[in-house]
Write a protein that holds these residues in place. Structure first.
Motif, PDB file in Angstrom:
ATOM      1  N   THR A 165      45.522  75.548  40.449  1.00  0.00           N
ATOM      2  CA  THR A 165      44.315  75.563  40.988  1.00  0.00           C
ATOM      3  C   THR A 165      44.632  75.488  42.464  1.00  0.00           C
ATOM      4  N   PRO A 166      43.345  75.805  43.387  1.00  0.00           N
ATOM      5  CA  PRO A 166      43.882  75.821  44.868  1.00  0.00           C
ATOM      6  C   PRO A 166      43.942  74.439  45.527  1.00  0.00           C
ATOM      7  N   ILE A 167      44.509  74.557  46.640  1.00  0.00           N
ATOM      8  CA  ILE A 167      44.604  73.496  47.335  1.00  0.00           C
ATOM      9  C   ILE A 167      43.500  73.608  48.491  1.00  0.00           C
ATOM     10  N   LEU A 168      43.442  74.774  48.926  1.00  0.00           N
ATOM     11  CA  LEU A 168      42.360  75.138  49.707  1.00  0.00           C
ATOM     12  C   LEU A 168      41.135  75.448  49.336  1.00  0.00           C
ATOM     13  N   ALA A 176      35.627  60.063  47.088  1.00  0.00           N
ATOM     14  CA  ALA A 176      36.348  59.641  48.457  1.00  0.00           C
ATOM     15  C   ALA A 176      36.198  60.457  49.629  1.00  0.00           C
ATOM     16  N   ARG A 177      36.534  60.098  50.463  1.00  0.00           N
ATOM     17  CA  ARG A 177      36.719  61.002  51.751  1.00  0.00           C
ATOM     18  C   ARG A 177      37.356  62.361  51.593  1.00  0.00           C
ATOM     19  N   ASP A 178      37.057  63.380  52.212  1.00  0.00           N
ATOM     20  CA  ASP A 178      38.031  64.511  52.052  1.00  0.00           C
ATOM     21  C   ASP A 178      39.057  64.837  53.209  1.00  0.00           C
ATOM     22  N   PHE A 190      35.321  74.863  57.425  1.00  0.00           N
ATOM     23  CA  PHE A 190      36.505  73.947  56.861  1.00  0.00           C
ATOM     24  C   PHE A 190      36.694  73.877  55.331  1.00  0.00           C
ATOM     25  N   TYR A 191      38.053  74.163  54.930  1.00  0.00           N
ATOM     26  CA  TYR A 191      38.308  73.748  53.654  1.00  0.00           C
ATOM     27  C   TYR A 191      38.457  72.661  53.573  1.00  0.00           C
ATOM     28  N   ALA A 192      38.327  72.055  52.169  1.00  0.00           N
ATOM     29  CA  ALA A 192      38.694  70.673  51.886  1.00  0.00           C
ATOM     30  C   ALA A 192      39.852  70.661  50.811  1.00  0.00           C
ATOM     31  N   LEU A 193      40.730  69.613  51.101  1.00  0.00           N
ATOM     32  CA  LEU A 193      41.589  69.619  49.941  1.00  0.00           C
ATOM     33  C   LEU A 193      41.249  68.919  48.845  1.00  0.00           C
ATOM     34  N   PRO A 194      41.830  69.396  47.737  1.00  0.00           N
ATOM     35  CA  PRO A 194      41.074  68.769  46.375  1.00  0.00           C
ATOM     36  C   PRO A 194      41.318  67.261  46.120  1.00  0.00           C
ATOM     37  N   GLN A 195      40.247  66.682  45.797  1.00  0.00           N
ATOM     38  CA  GLN A 195      40.476  65.378  45.530  1.00  0.00           C
ATOM     39  C   GLN A 195      40.942  65.212  43.898  1.00  0.00           C
ATOM     40  N   SER A 196      40.555  66.327  43.233  1.00  0.00           N
ATOM     41  CA  SER A 196      41.179  66.477  41.856  1.00  0.00           C
ATOM     42  C   SER A 196      40.924  67.878  41.679  1.00  0.00           C
ATOM     43  N   PRO A 197      41.393  68.386  40.530  1.00  0.00           N
ATOM     44  CA  PRO A 197      40.994  69.833  40.185  1.00  0.00           C
ATOM     45  C   PRO A 197      39.799  69.811  39.211  1.00  0.00           C
TER      46      PRO A 197
END
Ligand code: ASP
Length: 466
Positions: A165-168, A176-178, A190-197
């Motif tokens: 699944t995507p990272i971006l 939590a904070r992104d 902005f993209y966020a990096l995944p805290q979980s899929p």
């Protein structure tokens, strides 16, 4: 390398002339005899240059520890009195006939033959490529591979497929904070990096995948601790048509098999894993990840337990409702009316199940809210406006309106599990390239400033606010 023999296989080449490729682990000069311990990824062997081998002596004179060599020699059985039965290759010795130096090594900043616990961690991190050479770290990364491979094989046999699944992506509400990544093309966004899929795996259930897993990297901008890193690895899974017991039974069986097959020296305290309600756990142990070991001095004792019946919501300091685990969880069936009517919210229990091991939370999951109207109610209880719901969760609600199978899943904190299985006291010891307590990568020097040109391309003009 042509004709290379791995060190672990040398004992089946007794009296033969062979070539190995290796690092120099140890050099010992004993007058006329020069001894080496050679090391490759499969183990170690002692080599010796006998007084007669003039050429080998000459080449070997400058050779020091950590040099990289190709060694040509004859595998001899050791005389009975020199046999070290407890050591790998303790009954053989490589009589060195020739050495080809593949690369020299300057003196390493620290000893790589010890277990490394005596060395400052900053130094170990800065030279991680050397730190990883030590036996303890080699074992940790190789066992990590073995566990992950076992999981992949096991789940594949059970009909699961691994889907990336995507990272971006877009911010996911995991609490939590992104970490965010600026977009060059859509400036100011902005993209966020995944805290979980989490959302993707649920969408894969809507897509008909039914059994998904992923060894997934997750990013959370939280303060780092011994058992937390800004990026960490989850074994993430999701199943359609599953109830709590299905997910728990599958995961329990997999954990038991990992321990029994890969860690036979370890003992699981109780099978089936005991189940404790959140309330009992808090009352009896004062925590929701209880350490139920009956003997805390035994490093080989693994006391797994499930914690269930968590409250769905809790009050924030400001007096609003927030979720305790996961906004996408379903309530326990007997509380569905409470959700729909937003009634007695504080007493609603979630289908959440966490798994604890020796006092650490090593995983958690739930059955999800697959009915759009119920999910919408949860989001309303959490204080989201209609507009906010549509903007942030519209895709989930839309997906669930096209025939979403009931589903549920779990994610393991793989680093933490490995830390406990390997008997380490920090997850940094089981991650090849971890970050420091301040979230820094000392070897690569990250985070670091980027060039003005990069900032201009991103349309970013900033002042660091102190
Ligand atoms: N996404 C959840 C987490 O990261 C785990 C799950 O519910 O599957 O904690």
């Amino acid at each position: 390398m042509k004709n290379r023999i791995y060190i672990k296989d040398l004992s089946s080449h007794i009296d033969e002339e062979v070539t190995i490729a290796c690092f120099v682990d140890v050099r010992r000069d004993q007058g006329k005899l020069v001894f080496f311990d050679f090391r490759d990824m499969t183990g170690k062997v002692q080599g010796v240059i006998l007084p007669g081998s003039k050429d080998a002596h000459e080449v070997a004179t400058p050779v020091r520890t950590e040099w990289v060599l190709e060694v040509f020699g004859k595998v001899n059985k050791r005389p009975e009195r020199n046999v070290q039965a407890e050591k790998q290759n303790g009954d053989i010795e490589l009589e060195i006939l020739g050495i080809k130096i593949l690369n020299e090594a300057v003196t390493t900043p620290f000893d790589v033959s010890s277990d490394g616990r005596e060395i400052g961690e900053e130094n170990r991190m800065k030279y991680r490529f050397l730190d990883l050479r030590r036996d303890r770290m080699q074992k940790n990364i190789r066992m990590r591979h073995a566990v992950i491979k076992h999981v992949r094989d096991y789940l594949s046999n059970e009909g699961f497929i691994e889907v990336e699944t995507p990272i971006l992506t877009k911010s996911t509400p995991e609490g939590a904070r992104d970490f965010v990544v600026p977009s060059r093309v859509a400036q100011g966004k902005f993209y966020a990096l995944p805290q979980s899929p989490q959302q993707y795996k649920q969408l894969l259930m809507v897509a008909g995948v039914e059994k998904y897993f992923q060894v997934a990297r997750c990013m959370r901008d939280e303060d780092t601790r011994g058992d937390r890193q800004p990026e960490f690895t989850q074994l993430d899974m999701e199943l359609s048509f599953a109830e709590e017991n299905d997910v728990m039974a599958l995961n329990e069986a997999l954990l038991i098999e990992i321990v029994q097959k890969l860690y036979p020296e370890k003992k699981i305290q109780e099978i089936p894993f005991p189940r404790i309600s959140y309330k009992d756990s808090m009352e009896k142990y004062g925590t929701d990840r209880p350490d139920i070991r009956t003997d805390k001095t035994d490093p080989n004792l693994l006391a797994f337990c499930w914690v269930v019946d968590f409250p769905f919501f809790e009050k924030t300091d400001e007096g609003n409702w927030t979720f305790t685990h996961n906004p996408f969880s379903a309530p326990k069936p007997e509380f569905i009316e409470n959700i729909l009517e937003k009634n007695d919210i504080g007493n609603i229990l979630a289908t959440q199940y966490d798994i604890a091991l020796n006092g650490f939370e090593i995983g958690g999951g739930s059955i999800r809210n697959h009915k759009p109207e119920a999910l919408k109610k949860v989001l309303e209880i959490l204080g989201h406006s209609e507009e906010n719901i549509n903007e942030n969760f519209g895709h989930m609600l839309s997906a669930f309106s096209y025939g979403a199978p009931p589903h549920g899943g779990i994610a393991w904190g793989l680093d933490r599990l490995l830390m406990l299985l390997q008997g380490e006291d920090s997850i940094r010891e089981v991650i090849a390239f971890p970050k420091t307590g301040e979230g820094r990568d000392l070897m690569m020097d990250a985070p670091s400033v980027i060039e003005d040109k990069q900032l201009r391309e991103l349309g970013i003009n900033f002042k660091v606010q102190k």
